[in-house]
Design a protein around this motif. Structure first.
Motif, PDB file in Angstrom:
ATOM      1  N   TYR A 148       0.843  -1.203   0.000  1.00 31.75           N
ATOM      2  CA  TYR A 148       0.000   0.000   0.000  1.00 31.75           C
ATOM      3  C   TYR A 148       0.881   1.257   0.000  1.00 31.75           C
ATOM      4  CZ  TYR A 148      -3.333  -3.567   1.477  1.00 31.75           C
ATOM      5  OH  TYR A 148      -4.102  -4.703   1.553  1.00 31.75           O
ATOM      6  N   PRO A 149       1.673   1.464  -1.039  1.00 34.47           N
ATOM      7  CA  PRO A 149       2.610   2.602  -1.061  1.00 34.47           C
ATOM      8  C   PRO A 149       1.923   3.959  -1.137  1.00 34.47           C
ATOM      9  CG  PRO A 149       2.527   1.537  -3.211  1.00 34.47           C
ATOM     10  CD  PRO A 149       1.751   0.659  -2.281  1.00 34.47           C
ATOM     11  N   ASP A 150       0.657   3.972  -1.538  1.00 30.16           N
ATOM     12  CA  ASP A 150      -0.049   5.255  -1.649  1.00 30.16           C
ATOM     13  C   ASP A 150      -0.463   5.822  -0.289  1.00 30.16           C
ATOM     14  OD1 ASP A 150       0.204   5.105  -4.372  1.00 30.16           O
ATOM     15  OD2 ASP A 150      -1.812   4.290  -4.702  1.00 30.16           O
ATOM     16  N   ILE A 151      -0.534   4.959   0.710  1.00 28.48           N
ATOM     17  CA  ILE A 151      -0.999   5.431   2.018  1.00 28.48           C
ATOM     18  C   ILE A 151       0.029   5.222   3.131  1.00 28.48           C
ATOM     19  CG2 ILE A 151      -3.433   5.117   1.454  1.00 28.48           C
ATOM     20  CD1 ILE A 151      -3.403   2.555   3.118  1.00 28.48           C
ATOM     21  N   LEU A 152       1.063   4.379   2.877  1.00 27.81           N
ATOM     22  CA  LEU A 152       2.000   4.037   3.950  1.00 27.81           C
ATOM     23  C   LEU A 152       3.441   4.380   3.608  1.00 27.81           C
ATOM     24  CD1 LEU A 152       0.674   0.467   4.908  1.00 27.81           C
ATOM     25  CD2 LEU A 152       0.074   2.654   5.965  1.00 27.81           C
ATOM     26  N   ASP A 153       4.186   4.749   4.627  1.00 28.73           N
ATOM     27  CA  ASP A 153       5.635   4.927   4.535  1.00 28.73           C
ATOM     28  C   ASP A 153       6.296   3.934   5.486  1.00 28.73           C
ATOM     29  OD1 ASP A 153       5.764   7.060   2.715  1.00 28.73           O
ATOM     30  OD2 ASP A 153       5.363   8.519   4.302  1.00 28.73           O
ATOM     31  N   ALA A 169       1.348   6.312   8.439  1.00 28.62           N
ATOM     32  CA  ALA A 169       0.407   6.839   7.453  1.00 28.62           C
ATOM     33  C   ALA A 169       1.018   8.093   6.847  1.00 28.62           C
ATOM     34  CB  ALA A 169      -0.925   7.170   8.117  1.00 28.62           C
ATOM     35  N   LYS A 170       0.891   8.237   5.548  1.00 31.57           N
ATOM     36  CA  LYS A 170       1.434   9.427   4.895  1.00 31.57           C
ATOM     37  C   LYS A 170       0.745  10.671   5.458  1.00 31.57           C
ATOM     38  CE  LYS A 170       2.869   7.340   0.509  1.00 31.57           C
ATOM     39  NZ  LYS A 170       4.301   7.687   0.678  1.00 31.57           N
ATOM     40  N   PRO A 171       1.515  11.652   5.898  1.00 28.21           N
ATOM     41  CA  PRO A 171       0.910  12.845   6.517  1.00 28.21           C
ATOM     42  C   PRO A 171       0.057  13.669   5.562  1.00 28.21           C
ATOM     43  CG  PRO A 171       3.272  13.139   6.175  1.00 28.21           C
ATOM     44  CD  PRO A 171       2.978  11.697   5.886  1.00 28.21           C
ATOM     45  N   SER A 172       0.214  13.444   4.245  1.00 24.85           N
ATOM     46  CA  SER A 172      -0.560  14.213   3.269  1.00 24.85           C
ATOM     47  C   SER A 172      -1.933  13.627   2.992  1.00 24.85           C
ATOM     48  CB  SER A 172       0.220  14.296   1.948  1.00 24.85           C
ATOM     49  OG  SER A 172       0.472  12.987   1.437  1.00 24.85           O
ATOM     50  N   LEU A 173      -2.238  12.483   3.586  1.00 23.71           N
ATOM     51  CA  LEU A 173      -3.530  11.837   3.328  1.00 23.71           C
ATOM     52  C   LEU A 173      -4.691  12.722   3.785  1.00 23.71           C
ATOM     53  CD1 LEU A 173      -2.860   8.146   4.484  1.00 23.71           C
ATOM     54  CD2 LEU A 173      -3.332   8.909   2.139  1.00 23.71           C
ATOM     55  N   ILE A 185       3.750  12.545  20.202  1.00 18.24           N
ATOM     56  CA  ILE A 185       4.495  11.328  20.562  1.00 18.24           C
ATOM     57  C   ILE A 185       4.428  10.297  19.447  1.00 18.24           C
ATOM     58  CG2 ILE A 185       4.669   9.407  22.187  1.00 18.24           C
ATOM     59  CD1 ILE A 185       3.520  11.275  24.323  1.00 18.24           C
ATOM     60  N   LEU A 186       3.226   9.987  19.016  1.00 16.24           N
ATOM     61  CA  LEU A 186       3.035   8.935  18.012  1.00 16.24           C
ATOM     62  C   LEU A 186       3.079   9.480  16.583  1.00 16.24           C
ATOM     63  CD1 LEU A 186       0.150   6.945  19.755  1.00 16.24           C
ATOM     64  CD2 LEU A 186       2.614   6.554  19.914  1.00 16.24           C
ATOM     65  N   THR A 187       2.800  10.753  16.418  1.00 13.97           N
ATOM     66  CA  THR A 187       2.640  11.372  15.089  1.00 13.97           C
ATOM     67  C   THR A 187       1.700  10.495  14.271  1.00 13.97           C
ATOM     68  OG1 THR A 187       4.686  10.368  14.207  1.00 13.97           O
ATOM     69  CG2 THR A 187       4.866  12.533  15.250  1.00 13.97           C
ATOM     70  N   SER A 188       2.148   9.950  13.142  1.00 13.78           N
ATOM     71  CA  SER A 188       1.255   9.096  12.344  1.00 13.78           C
ATOM     72  C   SER A 188       1.754   7.652  12.303  1.00 13.78           C
ATOM     73  CB  SER A 188       1.139   9.642  10.918  1.00 13.78           C
ATOM     74  OG  SER A 188       2.398   9.656  10.267  1.00 13.78           O
ATOM     75  N   ALA A 254      -6.208   1.264   9.251  1.00 13.07           N
ATOM     76  CA  ALA A 254      -7.482   1.940   9.003  1.00 13.07           C
ATOM     77  C   ALA A 254      -7.713   3.073   9.994  1.00 13.07           C
ATOM     78  CB  ALA A 254      -8.623   0.925   9.075  1.00 13.07           C
ATOM     79  N   TRP A 255      -7.380   2.854  11.255  1.00 11.79           N
ATOM     80  CA  TRP A 255      -7.603   3.866  12.287  1.00 11.79           C
ATOM     81  C   TRP A 255      -6.757   5.114  12.045  1.00 11.79           C
ATOM     82  CZ3 TRP A 255     -10.398   6.097  15.751  1.00 11.79           C
ATOM     83  CH2 TRP A 255      -9.827   6.862  16.777  1.00 11.79           C
ATOM     84  N   VAL A 256      -5.475   4.915  11.759  1.00 14.79           N
ATOM     85  CA  VAL A 256      -4.569   6.059  11.627  1.00 14.79           C
ATOM     86  C   VAL A 256      -4.691   6.721  10.267  1.00 14.79           C
ATOM     87  CG1 VAL A 256      -2.172   6.849  11.729  1.00 14.79           C
ATOM     88  CG2 VAL A 256      -2.940   5.040  13.276  1.00 14.79           C
ATOM     89  N   SER A 257      -4.746   5.919   9.198  1.00 17.54           N
ATOM     90  CA  SER A 257      -4.764   6.491   7.840  1.00 17.54           C
ATOM     91  C   SER A 257      -6.152   6.895   7.373  1.00 17.54           C
ATOM     92  CB  SER A 257      -4.179   5.484   6.849  1.00 17.54           C
ATOM     93  OG  SER A 257      -5.081   4.409   6.619  1.00 17.54           O
ATOM     94  N   GLY A 258      -7.166   6.248   7.954  1.00 17.07           N
ATOM     95  CA  GLY A 258      -8.537   6.497   7.487  1.00 17.07           C
ATOM     96  C   GLY A 258      -8.890   5.701   6.268  1.00 17.07           C
TER      97      GLY A 258
END
Length: 261
Positions: A148-153, A169-173, A185-188, A254-258
């Motif tokens: 899932y390269p479009d949503i994850l780093d 999760a990519k911060p630009s999502l 602390i956790l950021t994404s 799903a929770w973090v990236s939506g």
């Protein structure tokens, strides 16, 4: 390490002989022995802490003392904050795990390392984990990131001080969880595993965290100030248990990236 302990042991014997040669009380001798043994234990514990992984804390005496203070605080709270107790977690709100389809983890909960931080379980004895499990666990975050390269780093975990890879999760999502936008602390960060014993930390919804703890797949994080959905997952022992862990990681994504994957 053996040299350090040997030196302390030699010093202890010399100290005891010196004290016995003088007209001192037995209490003084006992005190000297206790202090020497305490020093030996501290030195051993410090090196064990560094060898197992410090969870991002600097592997120095200053870092060790900082973690030791947290450990003492937890000891004082013994019996007052059982991290395997799910009742502090709310079961309401968004959830991505079907609680009814998540089985109860078989067997007793694993033994955890006595230190509060880093939160780790003791490695299982050889032969406890099925062949192939370690490989699947070790490759899990990289596999999700590649799929899932479009949503994850995939990058070093900030919560682990860069000592393990994590999926973020990519911060630009546009669908990024609002909490992930503001959590310092956790950021994404979504999940990482611990190479030493193959347990995980994941960020799920609080309702899903409650299911995880209730079904004995993990436990709550020990430090206040960290989101309640940040939980530790126990090391999977079988292929079927890895399947459950993968479902939990998908729920975390799903929770973090939506985005449900």
């Amino acid at each position: 390490m053996a040299t350090i302990i040997s030196t302390i042991s030699t010093y202890s014997h010399h100290l005891i002989d010196s004290i016995k040669a003088r007209p001192r009380s037995a209490a003084l001798t006992s005190t000297a022995v206790a202090l020497t043994l305490s020093l030996a234990w501290i030195v051993q514990d410090f090196h064990d802490w560094k060898a197992f992984g410090t969870g991002g804390t600097p592997p120095t005496w200053a870092g060790y003392w900082r973690m030791t203070k947290l450990r003492i605080h937890r000891m004082l709270l013994l019996g007052k904050d059982d991290l395997t107790d799910p009742t502090p977690l709310s079961g309401s709100g968004r959830r991505y795990l079907d609680a009814g389809s998540i089985p109860v983890r078989q067997g007793s909960r694993p033994q955890l390392v006595s230190r509060t931080m880093p939160q780790r379980q003791m490695p299982y004895k050889p032969g406890t984990i099925e062949p192939g499990v370690a490989e699947r666990v070790s490759e899990m975050t990289a596999t999700f990131a590649a799929k899932y390269p479009d949503i994850l780093d995939l990058k070093p975990s900030k919560t682990e001080g860069g000592s393990a890879d994590a999926i973020y999760a990519k911060p630009s999502l546009p669908t990024l969880n609002e909490k992930a936008k503001h959590d310092r602390i956790l950021t994404s960060e979504i999940a990482h595993h611990h190479p030493a014993e193959l347990s995980f930390h994941v960020w799920v919804s609080e309702a899903d965290a409650k299911t995880i703890v209730e079904k004995k797949w993990g436990q709550r994080f020990p430090l206040p100030g960290v989101d309640k959905g940040w939980v530790m997952l126990y090391t999977p022992r079988t292929a079927a248990e890895v399947d459950v862990v993968e479902r939990i990681v998908r729920a975390a994504i799903a929770w973090v990236s939506g985005v449900e994957v």
